[in-house]
Structures are given as C-alpha cells and as structure tokens.
Motif scaffolding. Structure first.
Motif, PDB file in Angstrom:
ATOM      1  N   ASP A 189       0.815  -1.219   0.000  1.00 31.29           N
ATOM      2  CA  ASP A 189       0.000   0.000   0.000  1.00 31.29           C
ATOM      3  C   ASP A 189       0.848   1.269   0.000  1.00 31.29           C
ATOM      4  OD1 ASP A 189       0.909  -0.048   2.623  1.00 31.29           O
ATOM      5  OD2 ASP A 189      -1.070  -0.206   3.524  1.00 31.29           O
ATOM      6  N   GLY A 190       2.155   1.122  -0.018  1.00 34.37           N
ATOM      7  CA  GLY A 190       3.049   2.275  -0.109  1.00 34.37           C
ATOM      8  C   GLY A 190       4.058   2.110  -1.222  1.00 34.37           C
ATOM      9  N   ALA A 191       3.698   1.321  -2.232  1.00 36.19           N
ATOM     10  CA  ALA A 191       4.634   0.994  -3.310  1.00 36.19           C
ATOM     11  C   ALA A 191       5.124   2.228  -4.058  1.00 36.19           C
ATOM     12  CB  ALA A 191       3.995  -0.002  -4.277  1.00 36.19           C
ATOM     13  N   ASP A 192       4.343   3.304  -4.020  1.00 37.92           N
ATOM     14  CA  ASP A 192       4.745   4.519  -4.724  1.00 37.92           C
ATOM     15  C   ASP A 192       5.603   5.437  -3.855  1.00 37.92           C
ATOM     16  OD1 ASP A 192       2.601   5.051  -3.047  1.00 37.92           O
ATOM     17  OD2 ASP A 192       1.692   6.534  -4.377  1.00 37.92           O
ATOM     18  N   THR A 193       5.948   4.980  -2.654  1.00 38.95           N
ATOM     19  CA  THR A 193       6.820   5.754  -1.772  1.00 38.95           C
ATOM     20  C   THR A 193       8.163   5.041  -1.660  1.00 38.95           C
ATOM     21  OG1 THR A 193       6.274   4.610   0.282  1.00 38.95           O
ATOM     22  CG2 THR A 193       4.800   6.405  -0.400  1.00 38.95           C
ATOM     23  N   ASP A 194       9.084   5.631  -0.966  1.00 38.44           N
ATOM     24  CA  ASP A 194      10.380   4.981  -0.755  1.00 38.44           C
ATOM     25  C   ASP A 194      10.578   4.665   0.729  1.00 38.44           C
ATOM     26  OD1 ASP A 194      12.660   3.812  -1.822  1.00 38.44           O
ATOM     27  OD2 ASP A 194      13.888   5.565  -1.390  1.00 38.44           O
ATOM     28  N   PHE A 195       9.493   4.274   1.400  1.00 40.24           N
ATOM     29  CA  PHE A 195       9.574   3.890   2.804  1.00 40.24           C
ATOM     30  C   PHE A 195       9.587   2.368   2.913  1.00 40.24           C
ATOM     31  CE2 PHE A 195       7.302   8.064   3.267  1.00 40.24           C
ATOM     32  CZ  PHE A 195       8.403   8.746   3.773  1.00 40.24           C
ATOM     33  N   TRP A 196      10.454   1.883   3.802  1.00 41.56           N
ATOM     34  CA  TRP A 196      10.640   0.457   4.032  1.00 41.56           C
ATOM     35  C   TRP A 196      10.471   0.203   5.517  1.00 41.56           C
ATOM     36  CZ3 TRP A 196      12.315  -2.850  -0.069  1.00 41.56           C
ATOM     37  CH2 TRP A 196      12.568  -2.180  -1.274  1.00 41.56           C
ATOM     38  N   GLN A 197      10.050  -1.008   5.871  1.00 41.34           N
ATOM     39  CA  GLN A 197       9.887  -1.312   7.284  1.00 41.34           C
ATOM     40  C   GLN A 197      10.286  -2.746   7.588  1.00 41.34           C
ATOM     41  OE1 GLN A 197       5.609  -0.635   7.812  1.00 41.34           O
ATOM     42  NE2 GLN A 197       5.354  -2.829   8.169  1.00 41.34           N
TER      43      GLN A 197
END
Length: 165
Positions: free
Chosen positions: A36-44
């Motif tokens: 759901d955040g594929a268009d961002t560059d955040f990883w967890q």
C-alpha cells in the motif's frame, strides 16, 4: 511520538503489536516495502498486530511467516527489548486505521538471526501479501527508511539491539 515509559500512556488506546528485526549472518537487516506504499520509498521491518491471548513470541513468528514467508526453522531468536515502545499516528491517519479504535501502536520488538538462504524468503507466500519488494540493509540505515512518525521507535530498536546484531 514515542516514549519508553508505558505508564505515561493509556495502553488500551494503542494497538498491541509485535515487530522483528531479522538479521542475516552478515548483520544486515531485512526490510520490506509495503504494497500500500509501493509509490513511496519507505521500508519497514516485519511487524503486526497481536491477537487477544496470543503469546508475543508466537505472534512474532507468525508475522515473519505471513510477511516474509520465513519458516521458524530458519530463525534463531536472539532477544527482545523487554519493554513496549509506543508511537502515535499522525493526525491525518487517526480515526482511519484499525477502524478508528486506536491512536497508535504499542510494540514489543524481537531480534532474530535468519539462518536460511535468500531463497527461503517469500514475500508472496501469504494469500494477502504486505510487501511488494524486500532487501537487506545496514542497521544504521533503518531510521532513514521508515515513515517519519515511526522513526523514533526504529532508533530505539536499533539502540536496544546494537550489541546483539
């Protein structure tokens, strides 16, 4: 906002959660990019809710299996923080996530050594995958990869496990 003292929080307002810093034999940490955040560059790192009455270690192993497709036989648990870390959702997310029931999360964190091969990781193993990509990163990179409102938690996780990685 995070605070290491749970007495300052009303725990019932925070979703119970467990997370795992999974490190490989080279000391690198597994992170995934949320679908759901594929268009961002955040990883967890893998993390998720704890079911009522569920043992925390069992919840952590379940989350790793669901999110990373990692079987418990490929893990050695090295420790846990021994305390919950809290964070508040930013105003734009309050009332929208988790059916508005919680204002943030209270997280119990574990450190586990991944002893398998990269081919033993399968982020598509679960019928509802959470990650679209994964990679190994240097531990020091973690705070810069996570969404900003969770950064203080990642800094505390990193500090708490630094000597065990």
């Amino acid at each position: 906002m995070t605070n290491p003292d749970p007495a300052l929080y009303r725990p019932e307002l925070y979703r119970p959660c467990v997370g795992c810093m999974m490190v490989n034999t080279s000391g690198l940490v597994f992170v995934g990019k949320r679908i759901d955040g594929a268009d961002t560059d955040f990883w967890q790192m893998p993390q998720g809710g704890v079911d009522p009455g569920e043992d925390l270690e069992a919840a952590m192993l379940r989350e790793l299996e669901e999110e990373a497709g990692v079987a418990p036989r490929h893990l050695t648990i090295l420790g846990n923080l021994g305390r919950e870390l809290f964070y508040d959702l930013p105003p734009e997310l309050k009332g929208k996530l988790w059916k508005g029931r919680y204002i943030g999360q209270r997280q119990s964190w574990y450190l586990a050594r991944f002893t398998g091969a990269d081919s033993d990781i399968d982020i598509a193993a679960h019928k509802h995958p959470e990650f679209c990509e994964w990679k190994w990163v240097e531990p020091a990179a973690l705070p810069g990869l996570i969404v900003p409102f969770k950064r203080p938690v990642y800094e505390q996780v990193l500090a708490g496990f630094r000597g065990l990685i």
